[in-house]
Design a protein around this motif. Structure first.
Motif, PDB file in Angstrom:
ATOM      1  N   ARG A 235       0.912  -1.025  -0.201  1.00  0.00           N
ATOM      2  CA  ARG A 235      -0.025   0.232   0.046  1.00  0.00           C
ATOM      3  C   ARG A 235       1.050   1.112   0.482  1.00  0.00           C
ATOM      4  O   ARG A 235       0.169   2.528  -0.407  1.00  0.00           O
ATOM      5  CB  ARG A 235      -1.130   0.015   1.311  1.00  0.00           C
ATOM      6  CG  ARG A 235      -2.067  -1.168   0.636  1.00  0.00           C
ATOM      7  CD  ARG A 235      -2.823  -1.140   1.907  1.00  0.00           C
ATOM      8  NE  ARG A 235      -3.882  -0.222   2.504  1.00  0.00           N
ATOM      9  CZ  ARG A 235      -4.594  -0.226   3.761  1.00  0.00           C
ATOM     10  NH1 ARG A 235      -4.885  -1.738   4.281  1.00  0.00           N
ATOM     11  NH2 ARG A 235      -5.534   0.610   4.471  1.00  0.00           N
ATOM     12  N   GLU A 236       1.957   1.067   0.747  1.00  0.00           N
ATOM     13  CA  GLU A 236       2.762   2.677   0.744  1.00  0.00           C
ATOM     14  C   GLU A 236       3.666   2.516  -0.837  1.00  0.00           C
ATOM     15  O   GLU A 236       3.358   3.208  -1.340  1.00  0.00           O
ATOM     16  CB  GLU A 236       4.180   2.220   1.502  1.00  0.00           C
ATOM     17  CG  GLU A 236       5.376   3.100   1.990  1.00  0.00           C
ATOM     18  CD  GLU A 236       6.357   2.729   2.342  1.00  0.00           C
ATOM     19  OE1 GLU A 236       6.501   1.685   3.709  1.00  0.00           O
ATOM     20  OE2 GLU A 236       7.478   3.026   2.388  1.00  0.00           O
ATOM     21  N   HIS A 237       4.163   1.947  -1.801  1.00  0.00           N
ATOM     22  CA  HIS A 237       4.758   1.770  -2.950  1.00  0.00           C
ATOM     23  C   HIS A 237       3.715   1.563  -4.147  1.00  0.00           C
ATOM     24  O   HIS A 237       3.569   2.250  -5.170  1.00  0.00           O
ATOM     25  CB  HIS A 237       5.742   0.305  -3.232  1.00  0.00           C
ATOM     26  CG  HIS A 237       6.829   0.975  -2.007  1.00  0.00           C
ATOM     27  ND1 HIS A 237       8.095   0.993  -2.810  1.00  0.00           N
ATOM     28  CD2 HIS A 237       7.152  -0.060  -1.099  1.00  0.00           C
ATOM     29  CE1 HIS A 237       8.567   1.684  -1.490  1.00  0.00           C
ATOM     30  NE2 HIS A 237       7.837   0.758  -0.440  1.00  0.00           N
ATOM     31  N   LEU A 238       2.430   0.771  -3.625  1.00  0.00           N
ATOM     32  CA  LEU A 238       1.563   0.818  -5.320  1.00  0.00           C
ATOM     33  C   LEU A 238      -0.363   1.601  -4.356  1.00  0.00           C
ATOM     34  O   LEU A 238      -0.601   0.618  -3.597  1.00  0.00           O
ATOM     35  CB  LEU A 238       1.122  -0.849  -5.464  1.00  0.00           C
ATOM     36  CG  LEU A 238       2.671  -1.321  -5.896  1.00  0.00           C
ATOM     37  CD1 LEU A 238       2.599  -2.408  -6.315  1.00  0.00           C
ATOM     38  CD2 LEU A 238       2.838   0.015  -7.011  1.00  0.00           C
ATOM     39  N   PRO A 239       0.056   3.169  -4.807  1.00  0.00           N
ATOM     40  CA  PRO A 239      -1.114   3.218  -3.545  1.00  0.00           C
ATOM     41  C   PRO A 239      -2.056   2.732  -3.843  1.00  0.00           C
ATOM     42  O   PRO A 239      -3.420   2.723  -3.366  1.00  0.00           O
ATOM     43  CB  PRO A 239      -0.954   4.520  -2.986  1.00  0.00           C
ATOM     44  CG  PRO A 239       0.087   5.087  -3.743  1.00  0.00           C
ATOM     45  CD  PRO A 239       1.385   3.859  -4.890  1.00  0.00           C
TER      46      PRO A 239
END
Lengths: 798, 798
Positions: free
Chosen positions: B634-638
């Motif tokens: 979720r941080e890298h692929l919001p």
């Protein structure tokens, strides 16, 4: 301290220093500066408690090896004491020989310390990575059975087996003392058990340390030993006491062996020496830390105090502890052991860390193999006859035995004859060194069939025998091989790990014959029915496990030959011992076993248009029921097209990415099709077949029958009925899955159902199977005679 | 024969007659006519060898029970001697009480004979079907540990435990003699071991029968016993000798208990009596058949001669043998036992075949349970904290113990403290009846925490304790629970079978806590890494096995409460003992455990459009790594949409047709979707998840990570990396399976790969995990905050 032991004591202190260093340090290995935070490992892992005692024993054994030029192997029951054995191997020079990076200088010592229990380094136990070890010791209980296994057929060897007092509480260890009744002073080496009572397990005292001395010595005498007790904590006194005792014990061994070897006749069994060493747990370590008892208490079991990195007080305790060994006097400027220490070990392979006996592959000689084809059963027509497959195997094993009398043994928990391997007794008796009565048959101290009613002991003996470079086979009732599940785990892990260790050489495979299997427990019933060992085995790495289900005698011969020639695997062979149908001529059997899986043309009739259904099977009883189902189907539904596939090598079902024996997807599809229903009758728990095949194209159409935990004392056929793996249920499974036949199959299905009712009524009245079931044999049935080559047959479908 | 024993001898002959009848006859049970072919069973199955000795013992024990009104339980180590125990129960009238069809007359006797080892009848062993039995005896080794389990907390009970000399060779039996150091003469009953040396196993002599008498008695003294030896074959002499010896042994027991119970302080441990009975194998059977030795030889082990139906000569041997007992004098016209025999047994529940102790469910009292909610860990934010879950469980168990001081015990192979259950020692010490030193802690003869370094003994004690109507829990290192694989098999089979026996009542479940699990073997390494017990367990019938993987302390509390209240299952709980993240408040934990599987909303963000991927997990370490993977993704692929599913009750994954806990397909699809990729992180061997789910709609999209037999001594996070179950590999697995993200995920994937390289460099340099890994906790990340109800969430997709 007596001068005689001054250098030995210095060796001991050096080994202890190196052990503590491994547990705690990652810098400043020689304590050339005061101990700083960064010198201490951030994660302290390992076990100190048993280590100083092990170092003490190793030093004293070395003294005797040098004095007597006696070949010895060291079995470390308390395998947690890894740092000790690594330290001794380092002092002996062996460690640097096999791991040149760990040199005998400061740099090497730093690496020695750092690698221990460190990511990318070595495990905390006496592990496969430890030179001189054949025994992991992580799972306790097998020190003595491994030791006896190593001693068998090694007349010049003494195996010093240290048994921890925690380990001594385990069941497998408790019975393995009875090895005294199975070792032959003439032909075998000797085991010298050293029961190391340091008083504690992880958090409790130990039973044997807390019973009265007369109980303990009675127990040891009861096991067939003469116990010698050495107890204390003062190093000088202990050196003197232990040295005398060890010399006495080795003299005893020489005397027992000498007497037996000088005599031409039978010699009465004499008690073998064993030593009880009572020394404090964590001996020479800190007596107290933070006001709590540590030495001679369970708190020294693992890492005696944990905050040596961040807590200055603890770091001071550590530094004082390390300096108590006086490292400056033990190691020279470069960090190498002082000259007197460096010289205090046996030469070459007499070093216990360098003995070839602990790297058995170095000593391994291939078996001289008779030609298994010569034991072939004649099979005039497939699916006929009544042969006990394992009895045929017994004939083959007899001649393997005869040709390899010092290199091969059979092991069994009192089942060798029951499992139909009795022909081996034509060339060698069972091993027995207890009293023999005049009416006994086939018992002798130098027999080579090892039978004790302990699966654990059989397994432990065999492991010890294999790991020291010999060959063997363990025959066991299928259900009770689960007793050694955990031992199998450890051995498989050992094989897996040693594959990756360059200086280790492959050993012979551990071969299981599992018979008296789930489907034929006529005398016993539910408690004897469990085919799950296969499931257990295939959880281990694919590169060390193999499973074979030969359906008849000739395939069993071929598989046995293959397994006995193989290296560094665990081979599981499952085969029945009851009279059973035979299917393949020797020529066909060899082809079938070489492929591991294949279409049986004579049972198939799907040439032209491809099959309506594939019937697959693995195992002798499933093969018979599947064939009978084929016959029923072709009789009742003459235009059905069936392909019959038999599996010998179970690992063929797995994808090639999962197991080296795995079929490619194309080959698998060629056999099982991409879209036709597959009815698979399997020897064991049915879901295993799904587990092996769930990635295959046609998996959703695979329907498996097998043992689903239904059983009791009943007839052979009734067992298959209870589990819906009988011919009628298989035939109905086919009918239910071949829509093309729906219009015509109703009558047949009803007939099969009625046959099952008739069966049930009959067995409950007469207590045996219907005569036509008992006497059933495969016969030519209608349908095209098939003569195609497999290659043609196997062509992938469009 | 001394008159005193005339009737007893008649009972013995009647029991022997009934035993032979069961093995051989299906008609003419009273020999009222000469024996014809049709009277003999077509398949002769069963074991004669041990039976007459068992009948002898039973008769003599009855004599003492009547004389002393002493409650006794009979444990038949040689369980093969089933016909004997059935015969005794029949003579006592119990058999007809529980099986009215088997009446005390000729018709009943015919049925009694026919049913034995007959399809639809009863098994050949002392089985669950045998009144008075808590011990199958098919798999040997557990007679004494079962006996001690029965004796604990039953101060008025004497457990007569017959140990066969074959069984005595097994490891588990060899160590179970040490029960002498764990039985409290004050609070517990007594075990009277009777070592029945009949000299042979299946085809070999036995070790203990062939060592010198002084070795044997030394062994027994070493085990903590006073041995009494009775040897011979003349019935009259044997009756007199054994009667005197048995009386002496029971007097000794009364004396030891009397002394202890009269004293208020500690009493030194005294040796307990045990009896060695040397009697011929197949005693009273034919001495020779076909010129071959049978009585007092291994040939009498099973059916002494096999052709009694078709071979006239054999039939004549059988008839003579049967008539040698003089049946006309033993049974009346109707076929009932003669009056003097019928009267020669204890009354009611004093009959060993009718004692409630052998049908423990009759005596079972539910545990008084504290409210597990009161031990809850506060969880402010999910995925935070550092709690040792099993330590929290230990607090709960402490109070369970305090409230059930005569009804509940803990069992562990020296791991109770290591497994963080030490709080229980606040209310009871460890059981210890050997020497106690003044610096020992928490040891006492009447302690209730049972610790011996023998998993076999722990399991055997617990089984005996449960089967006699009490409660308990076995905590064990996960890898080494495989030591009792086979014992588990037998217990599960016992539970399965007794479910179908009307007069048997359910007993408390056998609860395992498996901790020190595969992912956290920081101190040990590869030998201690094996999560396969779950695979083994689920091969047994679904109606007796349950497996739970609570991810944190509150779920562990809820599961523990559930298991301790359950009946007649084997419950396997796997939970870590190391400090770990906590996820659920007690309220949420109860809901989650009640469902057994569920979406964790706070970790999911797939509300509107359904998920791109489902991340599933089972087990504490997999749960942490899965959550960390969610955070990374979720941080890298919001804009990724993830559904997070945690499994506590593993059996929920199976189809409902396979297991009573199984989810319906609709419910399964609602959780895991019909078509989205599922990345599943599982505690054990990954293929188990495939095995459980292969029939599910979405199975082909399920990708499982778990332990794949990669391990050594390394850091916790490195273990997950070695097995590709770490957060980065899981995140990459997601990326590789979500095509929607292909365009944008390349950078993230590269980053994750680099993080793994950074990790590897760091651990190999510093020996510990990166600080951000060590300190990782779940934190709120971007994406919608989810508050939907599960019901809404679970709606099946179109």
């Amino acid at each position: 301290m007596d001068k005689e032991f001054a250098t030995l004591d210095r060796w001991w202190r050096a080994a202890n220093y190196l052990s503590v260093g491994q547990i705690y340090l990652m810098g400043n290995p020689l304590l050339r500066e005061s101990l700083q935070e960064e010198h201490v490992k951030p994660r302290l892992l390992g076990h100190w408690g048993t280590t100083p005692g092990l170092n003490f024993l190793y030093a004293h054994l070395n003294r005797q090896i040098m004095a007597r030029q006696q070949e010895m192997v060291f079995i470390t029951g308390p395998g947690h004491g890894g740092p000790g054995l690594v330290a001794s191997a380092y002092l002996e020079g062996t460690y640097s020989e096999v791991y040149p990076d760990i040199s005998l200088d400061e740099r090497g010592m730093r690496r020695l310390f750092t690698q221990f229990s460190f990511p990318g380094g070595i495990p905390s136990h006496v592990a496969p990575e430890t030179p001189g070890s054949i025994h992991e010791g992580g799972e306790l209980g097998y020190a003595l059975s491994h030791a006896y296994g190593a001693a068998f057929d090694n007349p010049d060897l003494v195996v010093a087996a240290v048994v921890g007092d925690g380990e001594a509480e385990t069941g497998p260890l408790a019975t393995s003392w009875h090895g005294t009744k199975f070792v032959d002073p003439r032909r075998d080496g000797a085991v010298l058990p050293i029961l190391h009572l340091n008083g504690y397990k992880i958090a409790n005292p130990t039973v044997l340390a807390r019973i009265d001395e007369d109980e303990l010595t009675a127990l040891m005498r009861g096991y067939g030993h003469t116990p010698y007790v050495v107890a204390g904590s003062d190093p000088g006194q202990m050196h003197a006491d232990f040295a005398g005792t060890l010399a006495q014990a080795l003299d005893d061994i020489a005397d027992i062996q000498g007497e037996a070897r000088a005599s031409s006749g039978a010699v009465p069994r004499r008690p073998w020496p064993m030593i009880v060493l009572r020394s404090p747990k964590g001996w020479t370590g800190p007596k107290e830390v933070d006001g709590q008892r540590v030495e001679d208490y369970w708190r020294s079991h693992q890492v005696p105090f944990a905050n040596a990195r961040s807590d200055k007080k603890h770091r001071k305790v550590l530094e004082e502890w390390l300096r108590s060994y006086d490292p400056d006097s033990l190691f020279d400027k470069a960090g190498a052991p002082a000259e007197d220490i460096a010289a205090l070990h046996p030469e070459g392979e007499l070093r216990m860390s360098a003995t070839a006996h602990a790297n058995g592959g170095l000593l391994l000689k291939p078996l001289r193999m008779p030609d298994f084809r010569e034991y072939a059963v004649t099979v005039d027509e497939p699916g006929t006859g009544a042969v006990e497959s394992t009895r045929v195997m017994g004939g083959f094993l007899r001649d393997v035995m005869a040709d390899n009398m010092h290199n091969f043994r059979l092991f069994s928990p009192d089942e060798n004859s029951s499992n139909r391997l009795g022909d081996v007794m034509e060339v060698t008796p069972r091993t027995w060194n207890a009293r023999i009565e005049e009416y006994d048959d086939h018992l002798a101290p130098d027999g080579r069939i090892m039978e004790i009613l302990s699966e654990h002991t059989c397994q432990g003996w065999l492991e010890g025998y294999l790991l020291t470079g010999r060959h063997g086979l363990f025959s066991c009732y299928e259900a009770f091989i689960h007793l050694v599940d955990s031992m199998f785990n450890q051995h498989a892990k050992w094989l897996e790990t040693t594959r990756r260790i360059e200086w280790r050489r492959p050993v012979a495979s551990l071969n299981y014959l599992l018979t008296s299997h789930v489907w034929r427990q006529d005398h016993n019933g539910f408690s004897h029915q469990d085919p799950g060992f296969i499931d257990h085995v295939i959880n281990k790495k694919a590169n060390v496990v193999r499973v074979y289900l030969p359906p008849d005698a000739n395939t069993l011969l071929s598989v046995t030959d293959h397994c006995l020639r193989s290296r560094h695997y665990v081979n599981v062979i499952v085969a029945g011992k009851q009279p059973a149908l035979q299917y393949l001529s020797m020529e066909d059997a060899i082809i079938h076993c070489t492929k591991g899986i294949g279409i049986w043309d004579w049972a198939s009739n799907d040439v032209d248009e491809g099959p309506d259904v594939v019937i697959g099977c693995a195992g002798d009883v499933p093969t018979m029921e599947s064939l009978a189902a084929v016959e029923l189907l072709r009789e009742h539904l003459p235009d059905i097209r069936i392909r019959f596939v038999n599996v010998v090598d179970l690992m063929r079902l797995q994808p090639e990415s999962e197991h080296p024996h795995g079929l490619s997807d194309a080959d698998f599809d060629a056999l099982f099709t991409k879209d036709r229903p597959v009815i698979f009758a399997y020897h064991g728990y049915p879901w295993l077949i799904h587990r092996l095949t769930y990635r295959r194209t046609n998996h959703d159409n695979i329907h498996v029958r097998g043992y689903k935990e239904e059983g009791t004392t009943t007839t052979p056929f009734d067992m298959t009925v209870l589990n819906h793996m009988d011919r009628y249920n298989l035939a109905m499974d086919v009918i239910d899955r071949v829509p093309r036949l729906a219009a015509t199959s109703g009558v047949a299905r009803e007939h099969f159902k009625n046959e099952l009712i008739r069966h049930k009524q009959y067995v409950r009245t007469y207590g045996e199977d219907l005569p036509e079931i008992q006497n059933w044999q495969w016969s030519a049935v209608s349908g095209p005679k098939v003569v195609t080559e497999d290659a043609e047959r196997n062509a992938p479908e469009a």
